[in-house]
Design an enzyme around this catalytic site. Structure first.
Site, PDB file in Angstrom:
ATOM      1  N   PRO A 292       0.872  -1.094  -0.016  1.00 36.31           N
ATOM      2  CA  PRO A 292      -0.026   0.099  -0.145  1.00 36.31           C
ATOM      3  C   PRO A 292       0.651   1.201  -0.118  1.00 36.31           C
ATOM      4  O   PRO A 292       1.856   1.325   0.704  1.00 36.31           O
ATOM      5  CB  PRO A 292      -0.632  -0.202   1.311  1.00 36.31           C
ATOM      6  CG  PRO A 292       0.164  -1.063   2.179  1.00 36.31           C
ATOM      7  CD  PRO A 292       0.660  -1.740   1.259  1.00 36.31           C
ATOM      8  N   GLY A 293       0.338   2.213  -0.668  1.00 31.94           N
ATOM      9  CA  GLY A 293       1.132   3.501  -0.659  1.00 31.94           C
ATOM     10  C   GLY A 293       0.178   4.775  -0.440  1.00 31.94           C
ATOM     11  O   GLY A 293       0.258   5.265   0.687  1.00 31.94           O
ATOM     12  N   ARG A 294      -0.898   4.870  -1.407  1.00 30.47           N
ATOM     13  CA  ARG A 294      -1.982   5.780  -1.149  1.00 30.47           C
ATOM     14  C   ARG A 294      -2.649   5.735   0.439  1.00 30.47           C
ATOM     15  O   ARG A 294      -2.852   6.436   1.131  1.00 30.47           O
ATOM     16  CB  ARG A 294      -2.840   5.928  -2.324  1.00 30.47           C
ATOM     17  CG  ARG A 294      -4.150   7.052  -2.303  1.00 30.47           C
ATOM     18  CD  ARG A 294      -5.034   6.389  -3.216  1.00 30.47           C
ATOM     19  NE  ARG A 294      -4.510   6.040  -4.571  1.00 30.47           N
ATOM     20  CZ  ARG A 294      -4.318   6.653  -5.630  1.00 30.47           C
ATOM     21  NH1 ARG A 294      -4.206   8.086  -5.518  1.00 30.47           N
ATOM     22  NH2 ARG A 294      -3.927   6.284  -6.565  1.00 30.47           N
ATOM     23  N   ARG A 331      -2.983  15.948  -9.619  1.00 33.24           N
ATOM     24  CA  ARG A 331      -3.912  14.824  -9.957  1.00 33.24           C
ATOM     25  C   ARG A 331      -5.153  15.161 -10.326  1.00 33.24           C
ATOM     26  O   ARG A 331      -5.781  14.682 -11.029  1.00 33.24           O
ATOM     27  CB  ARG A 331      -4.198  14.058  -8.286  1.00 33.24           C
ATOM     28  CG  ARG A 331      -2.766  13.444  -7.868  1.00 33.24           C
ATOM     29  CD  ARG A 331      -3.056  12.708  -6.749  1.00 33.24           C
ATOM     30  NE  ARG A 331      -3.608  11.415  -7.255  1.00 33.24           N
ATOM     31  CZ  ARG A 331      -5.098  11.269  -7.106  1.00 33.24           C
ATOM     32  NH1 ARG A 331      -5.767  11.920  -6.365  1.00 33.24           N
ATOM     33  NH2 ARG A 331      -5.576  10.042  -7.612  1.00 33.24           N
ATOM     34  N   TYR A 335      -5.871  12.933 -13.562  1.00 30.65           N
ATOM     35  CA  TYR A 335      -6.913  12.172 -13.519  1.00 30.65           C
ATOM     36  C   TYR A 335      -8.172  12.535 -13.147  1.00 30.65           C
ATOM     37  O   TYR A 335      -9.019  11.739 -12.821  1.00 30.65           O
ATOM     38  CB  TYR A 335      -6.461  11.095 -12.251  1.00 30.65           C
ATOM     39  CG  TYR A 335      -5.082  10.749 -12.325  1.00 30.65           C
ATOM     40  CD1 TYR A 335      -4.509  10.085 -13.196  1.00 30.65           C
ATOM     41  CD2 TYR A 335      -4.321  11.216 -11.008  1.00 30.65           C
ATOM     42  CE1 TYR A 335      -3.104   9.363 -13.023  1.00 30.65           C
ATOM     43  CE2 TYR A 335      -3.139  10.764 -10.830  1.00 30.65           C
ATOM     44  CZ  TYR A 335      -2.382  10.073 -11.943  1.00 30.65           C
ATOM     45  OH  TYR A 335      -1.373   9.857 -11.683  1.00 30.65           O
ATOM     46  N   CYS A 362      -0.169  29.141 -15.064  1.00 28.49           N
ATOM     47  CA  CYS A 362      -0.794  29.780 -16.273  1.00 28.49           C
ATOM     48  C   CYS A 362      -1.110  28.645 -17.146  1.00 28.49           C
ATOM     49  O   CYS A 362      -0.588  28.459 -18.175  1.00 28.49           O
ATOM     50  CB  CYS A 362       0.542  30.545 -16.984  1.00 28.49           C
ATOM     51  SG  CYS A 362       1.058  31.963 -16.190  1.00 28.49           S
TER      52      CYS A 362
HETATM   53  C1  LIG Z   1       4.137  -1.925  -8.221  1.00 30.65           C
HETATM   54  C2  LIG Z   1       3.412  -0.966  -7.530  1.00 30.65           C
HETATM   55  N1  LIG Z   1       3.125  -1.267  -6.022  1.00 30.65           N
HETATM   56  C3  LIG Z   1       2.513  -0.512  -5.270  1.00 30.65           C
HETATM   57  C4  LIG Z   1       1.887   0.698  -5.964  1.00 30.65           C
HETATM   58  C5  LIG Z   1       1.063   1.639  -4.737  1.00 30.65           C
HETATM   59  O1  LIG Z   1      -0.206   1.968  -5.175  1.00 30.65           O
HETATM   60  P1  LIG Z   1      -0.921   2.543  -4.187  1.00 30.65           P
HETATM   61  O2  LIG Z   1      -0.635   4.027  -3.697  1.00 30.65           O
HETATM   62  O3  LIG Z   1      -2.148   2.878  -5.100  1.00 30.65           O
HETATM   63  O4  LIG Z   1      -1.170   1.789  -3.053  1.00 30.65           O
HETATM   64  C6  LIG Z   1       2.266   0.961  -7.239  1.00 30.65           C
HETATM   65  C7  LIG Z   1       1.231   2.137  -7.707  1.00 30.65           C
HETATM   66  O5  LIG Z   1       0.399   1.905  -8.369  1.00 30.65           O
HETATM   67  C8  LIG Z   1       2.633   0.192  -7.825  1.00 30.65           C
HETATM   68  O6  LIG Z   1       2.959   0.249  -9.433  1.00 30.65           O
HETATM   69  N1  LIG Z   2       0.230   8.809  -9.261  1.00 33.85           N
HETATM   70  C1  LIG Z   2      -1.366   8.161  -9.412  1.00 33.85           C
HETATM   71  C2  LIG Z   2      -1.051   6.625  -8.870  1.00 33.85           C
HETATM   72  C3  LIG Z   2       0.041   5.957  -9.647  1.00 33.85           C
HETATM   73  C4  LIG Z   2       0.480   4.646  -8.826  1.00 33.85           C
HETATM   74  C5  LIG Z   2       1.800   4.161  -9.384  1.00 33.85           C
HETATM   75  N2  LIG Z   2       1.739   3.106 -10.021  1.00 33.85           N
HETATM   76  C6  LIG Z   2      -2.168   9.032  -8.453  1.00 33.85           C
HETATM   77  O1  LIG Z   2      -2.008   9.804  -8.121  1.00 33.85           O
HETATM   78  O2  LIG Z   2      -2.936   8.340  -8.460  1.00 33.85           O
END
Ligand SMILES: Cc1ncc(COP(=O)(O)O)c(C=O)c1O
Ligand SMILES: N[C@@H](CCCC[NH3+])C(=O)O
Length: 433
Positions: A292-294, A331, A335, A362
């Protein structure tokens, strides 16, 4: 302190509070735009991600996808919480190591890892490289031969799943640029190549179906496909995976309309499916990894801006402009992502007008919030946009030579500057005068 929404707490003065710190005090100390993280919230989310695995007593790893928010303090925080991290460039790897992430807990992703980046990962002896394509196998092999060493690898596959999300952030489908395609047999050839290579220890498989996913179904489908693949590979290559990495992509709440599953529900359902499928396939249970990142960083931060100019064309449009914009949050432009806004000094004030919150760049597409319901705003008001902790700062630019904002960590009523505001001089990146 009261809460009017998951991400919004109000103190006795009636102001927005972040990690126990009055948002107006933050602004006084650090200026605007400033991205303020509630550190406790990050810690709590991490705990929730780990909970289901701990309860099930399974071998697992939660790996923080640091592209969501990468800062020395963040690597330190997630490392202290027992997580690993995923990096996608030499720059992220450098920062992770500097931030104190133990190398053995780092995994390296990317569809075009440069030879120099691979060499850096080999030198640091990171936990594993998530091998993405045939060229990378060649580059890596050369490096390992030159350095007379070996490394653990995990094989990334594109399982052929269409995730329900924006097409720019969908990654598991057959025409994705990431990973070895399963359906055409590319993944089989890749495994064979890796197994034949004495310098690469194949520890498992990886897939990532996309980002900002609300439904668990896509993950369950991914589990089914991956276990099917593992069963085939067991028979075909006598290969047993130690690691089944199901990637990240767990959705988060940006506006009241978003209803993501809580992390512990996502993980509970995934664990149940893995256990069942692995049992049916009569395979040994691998370590389950998620990335998980987001979901870890996103809802933890709020960006504070100062309101400047406005433009009203009666019956046509009302624009309220702030001192940031697409440079600190691309974003919405990229998106069509939706956010909400409110006044930091009066989060509960009655809405009086529907406006478009725009930035100072701008570009007509420099929009932060469309259709924001706000009280009438005045120059100098502090506008707060919550849920800006992921892919805001990390995708920030200094377009128009606007400096990137400051970032602070707030916890127990104390604020700490973790990334200083960029200066005009920083942006020159050049010693000529
Ligand atoms: C391989 C991989 N793992 C994890 C993530 C983390 O995604 P998220 O931030 O949506 O959890 C990403 C981004 O989409 C990814 O490309
Ligand atoms: N940058 C994207 C997600 C990409 C995740 C990377 N694979 C966002 O803001 O939602």
């Amino acid at each position: 302190m009261t809460r009017i929404a998951d991400t919004v707490a109000i103190n006795q003065a009636g102001h927005l509070e972040i990690g126990g710190v009055d948002s107006l005090k933050l602004v006084k100390e650090f200026g605007t735009p400033v991205i303020a993280y509630d550190v406790k919230r990050i810690k709590t989310t991490i705990k929730h991600f780990k909970q289901a695995f701990e309860t099930a007593g399974l071998p697992y790893r939660v790996t923080y996808a640091s592209k969501a928010f990468s800062a020395l303090a963040m690597y330190r925080l997630v490392a202290d919480a027992g997580l690993g991290c995923d990096v996608v460039s030499g720059g992220e790897l450098y920062a992770a190591l500097k931030g104190g992430m133990p190398p053995e807990r780092i995994e390296f992703h990317g569809n075009n890892k440069l030879p120099a980046e691979l060499a850096m990962a080999v030198d640091a002896q990171i936990g594993c490289i998530v091998v993405d394509n045939f060229q990378e196998i060649q580059f890596l092999d050369q490096i390992l031969q030159e350095k007379k060493t070996e490394i653990s690898v995990v094989l990334r596959v594109a399982p052929g799943i269409e995730a329900e999300t924006h097409r720019y952030i969908s990654t598991g489908q057959q025409n994705s640029k990431f990973g070895f395609d399963v359906l055409s047999g590319q993944a089989d050839r890749a495994l064979q190549e890796l197994l034949n290579n004495p310098r690469m220890k194949v520890r498992g498989v990886h897939c990532h179906i996309g980002s900002q996913i609300f439904a668990v179904n896509g993950f369950l489908m991914a589990v089914d496909k991956m276990v099917e693949l593992l069963q085939k590979w067991q028979q075909q290559f006598d290969f047993t995976a130690e690691i089944l990495n199901l990637g990240g992509g767990f959705g988060t709440k940006y506006t009241e309309a978003d209803q993501p599953l809580p992390p512990e529900e996502f993980t509970t359902k995934i664990i149940t499916e893995v256990k069942q499928r692995i049992k049916n396939a009569q395979l040994p249970l691998p370590e389950i990894w998620i990335e998980p990142g987001r979901a870890i960083a996103g809802e933890a931060a709020t960006t504070l801006y100062t309101v400047g100019s406005r433009k009203d064309v009666e019956g046509v449009c009302h624009f309220v402009a702030v001192d940031g914009g697409m440079g600190d949050n691309i974003r919405p432009a990229l998106y069509q992502a939706k956010y909400e806004a409110f006044l930091a000094s009066r989060p509960q004030a009655l809405d009086e007008q529907i406006v478009t919150v725009v930035g100072k760049y701008c570009e007509s597409g420099d929009i932060l919030v469309k259709g924001a319901a706000l009280p009438i705003t005045h120059p100098g008001d502090i506008l707060a946009i919550p849920s800006t902790g992921a892919y805001g700062y990390t995708m920030a630019s200094n377009y128009n030579r606007n400096p990137r904002p400051a970032v602070v960590f707030c916890e127990d009523g104390k604020a700490q500057l973790i990334i200083r505001r960029e200066t005009y001089a920083d942006m020159l990146n050049c010693d000529l005068t």
